[in-house]
Write a protein that holds these residues in place. Sequence first.
Motif, short mmCIF file in Angstrom:
data_model
loop_
_atom_site.label_atom_id
_atom_site.label_comp_id
_atom_site.label_asym_id
_atom_site.label_seq_id
_atom_site.Cartn_x
_atom_site.Cartn_y
_atom_site.Cartn_z
N MET A 154 -15.03 12.29 4.30
CA MET A 154 -16.18 12.24 3.30
C MET A 154 -16.82 10.87 3.16
O MET A 154 -17.84 10.69 2.74
N ALA A 155 -15.78 10.01 3.96
CA ALA A 155 -16.59 8.97 4.43
C ALA A 155 -18.01 8.50 5.24
O ALA A 155 -18.20 7.39 5.33
N TRP A 179 -19.01 4.39 -1.31
CA TRP A 179 -17.61 5.08 -0.33
C TRP A 179 -16.60 5.06 0.82
O TRP A 179 -15.47 4.76 0.95
N PRO A 180 -17.94 4.33 1.86
CA PRO A 180 -17.55 4.05 3.09
C PRO A 180 -16.48 2.69 3.09
O PRO A 180 -15.18 2.58 3.82
N ARG A 210 -11.00 3.13 -4.58
CA ARG A 210 -11.11 4.39 -4.52
C ARG A 210 -10.92 4.81 -5.96
O ARG A 210 -11.54 5.47 -6.97
N ALA A 243 -14.68 1.84 0.87
CA ALA A 243 -12.84 2.02 0.42
C ALA A 243 -12.39 3.05 0.98
O ALA A 243 -11.23 3.60 0.95
N ALA A 244 -12.26 3.36 2.24
CA ALA A 244 -12.07 4.18 3.82
C ALA A 244 -11.16 4.55 4.18
O ALA A 244 -10.67 5.23 5.28
N SER A 245 -10.65 2.67 4.56
CA SER A 245 -9.65 1.92 5.26
C SER A 245 -8.04 3.31 4.70
O SER A 245 -7.83 3.12 3.35
N TRP A 264 -10.70 11.49 0.81
CA TRP A 264 -12.02 10.70 1.21
C TRP A 264 -12.48 9.90 2.69
O TRP A 264 -12.97 10.14 2.14
N ARG A 265 -11.12 9.74 2.93
CA ARG A 265 -11.79 9.32 4.47
C ARG A 265 -12.37 10.93 5.46
O ARG A 265 -13.35 10.42 5.79
#
Lengths: 378, 416
Positions: free
Chosen positions: A30-31, B27-28, B41, B30-32, A27-28
Amino acid sequence: MGLTSPALPYLFAVLAVGMLLAIIIDWRAMAGRNARSVVHRAVSLLGLQFFVLAFIFVTVNRSGEFYSSWSDLFGLEKASAAVVASSNSGASRVQPVVVTSRTPVPLPGSKAGGGILETVTFNGQISGLSVGGHVFLPAGYRHASPAGHYPVIVEVSDNLTSSSSPYAADRFAETAARQIALAQLEPVIIVMVPASVAIGDQGCLDVAAQSASASAPAAPPILAATFFTQDLRAILESQYGASNDAANWGSLGDSTGGYCALQLAMTHSWVLSVAVAPDGTYAAPPGPVVNAGSRDLRLAENLQWLLRNQPTQPVSVLFTSPGSSSSGAQSFAAAATRPMHVSALKIGGGGWPLAPVLNWLGAAIVPRSGHGSGSAAR
Amino acid sequence: MGLTSGSFLVTGFGVALAGIAATIWLWPYAASKRIGAVLARIGLVAASEVLVIAAFLVLLNGYFSFYSSWSQLLGSGTVQTYGFRTAKVAKPASALLIVNKAEAAPLAGAQIQSLPFEPPLAVDQHGGDLLGQTGDEKALAQSGELLGITINGAYTGMSVGGAYVYLPPEYFQPAYAHAKFPVVLTITGYPASPWGLVDRLKVPGTAAALVAQEKIKPTVYVMMNSSVAMPRDFECTNIPAGLQVETFFAQDVPLAIEHAFRVESGPSAWAVMGYSTGGYCAVKLAMMNPNQFSLAVSLAGYYTAAQDATTGRLFGNSSGYQNLNSPDWRLANLPAPPVSVLVTSSRVGENTYQGTMAFLQLIHPPMRGYALILPQGGHNFTSWGRELPQSLIWLSQRLRPAEPELSTPADPAQKG
């Protein structure tokens, strides 16, 4: 891999789960907010959607057997085949009716007589039942009557051969001949059949085969209702030139046959529109219980229940009784709504106790002049 | 919004796409590395997945013509499980047949628009003229007519809407002005909507093309749902102390159709056809009512009475009564009825193949059996569409045809 291969759903499931894990874990990565990351996300998500939908589709397709192959799915399967007749042979058709004797019906004061009483065996093509009975043909009967098709009265009685009963075949035929000669009754064909057309049935019901139990051996199916409502109608129409219109068909019975007459009219009003029965409640068929295991089948054999629960049938019912009180008639009349009609008639003794019944029955089934023909529209 | 309407499908896919776009957009956030972010996510992906699957199911439902409306899918308030009064009940003395919609029939190969049901256009009153014709007779004599109808059962009291009648072009042509047409009662599988018979199986279109090629005679097609009260599956059965569905198809439908249209009565002019559950219905109805139907076509049907979660109790807990509703059991234990049946299946891809071959083995005179077995094909409209032309030809070779008047019109010269 084939579309219906058992491995295919697993393949898509594994791919979908793998894709899901990859998305959550990566996920990260592609963030980012740049275009490359956005495209990366979109492709990953759409890929996951594709695998999930593919998994659902192949699973449903396998269980429903909708498409058998990829070529079937994409409409590429074109091969045709020819229609082939199966060549099984078997017994040829039986004679629908076998006449064993013909006797003239005496009519006092007439040399010509009152018609013919045939003793016959009906061979029901659909029920498979062979039933001995009688057919009364009125004086002047011709198979192809110029006046049109004959109305039919079906007499159902276990007293067809008992000389003391007015329901006995010869006495009933004499009553009919007399009423026709007196112009109280239009010429009509009368079919006389015993109420128990086969051992094991006394209610003219279709009785399914009974599997063997501790108390009784297995019994074959007895399609008595099918005999009355399909076979008899076909035989009378093809062999005797009778009408096949329910409006011209009435039924009459004594004790056991009364249940038959009433039951057949209430459950097959497209065959029989009129029934005459002795006064009674008819909450259960006569004879031994035939559908012991099924509450629903027994409910449907309770004519009181049927009257109150099924849509009202277009039938006329006449209850006969020697006295003036007729409780069964009252309970039926109270529950019956249009288009069903319920009447009662007191029948006395005398030489011709059933004459008024025949008069009433004849009036109910003989087509009235001026009756509009239901011509088709458009 | 209707379950099968185009706008609902477009909306569904629009929402699904928006779900994907929102996931990409959010999306970003939930990137932590926190556990909450990981849960977010999963939530985002799951939500967009549910939306896409929902849209996909709506698409499949429309394509396979399963449920035609929300009430068909969920059941309407009038449907319970048992008792005579579980279907919509016809009002006493109501008309036997109501025309809800009339359109020129879709020509073979033409794009087919759906035929929405509307308030009654015309009511059959004791054989009087039906209103609601579209266009003039000249146009209908080219196209034929498709009617959306409701049948009120005279004997069962059931009111069953959502059915269709296809009247061929010849019905409106002067030569056939007094001709009576044969009828093929066509019954869907389960779950299904009768529109699938028009839109997916293309019964009217195929019939029109075959008549134009002079391969079949003009015939009236009545197209009905095998379920008289969706979402229950009735298997065309007279349920003991319950709905009399066999009687509805075998008595009420012919009575109403013969009353309302210029069609022939009697078994020589009536056939019954269906696919899947409708195939079982067709064979059962003909075998149990040979005085009404002399012919049956079963496209991938089965021949043993079935009872499952969607049917509820059909046979009153009586295995004997269930047997009486099984065509294969009847053939093995009762005299064969005087009917002809055409059964179809596929050697590869159909789980009805074994049962069909076993049923054919049981058929004996006076019943006649015919088979059309494709080398390959699944349980779908594509396979049945491949079997349909030969089935209609087989029926037309056996049905009593409508006889046109061959006399020439009066010579106009004589008028002087």
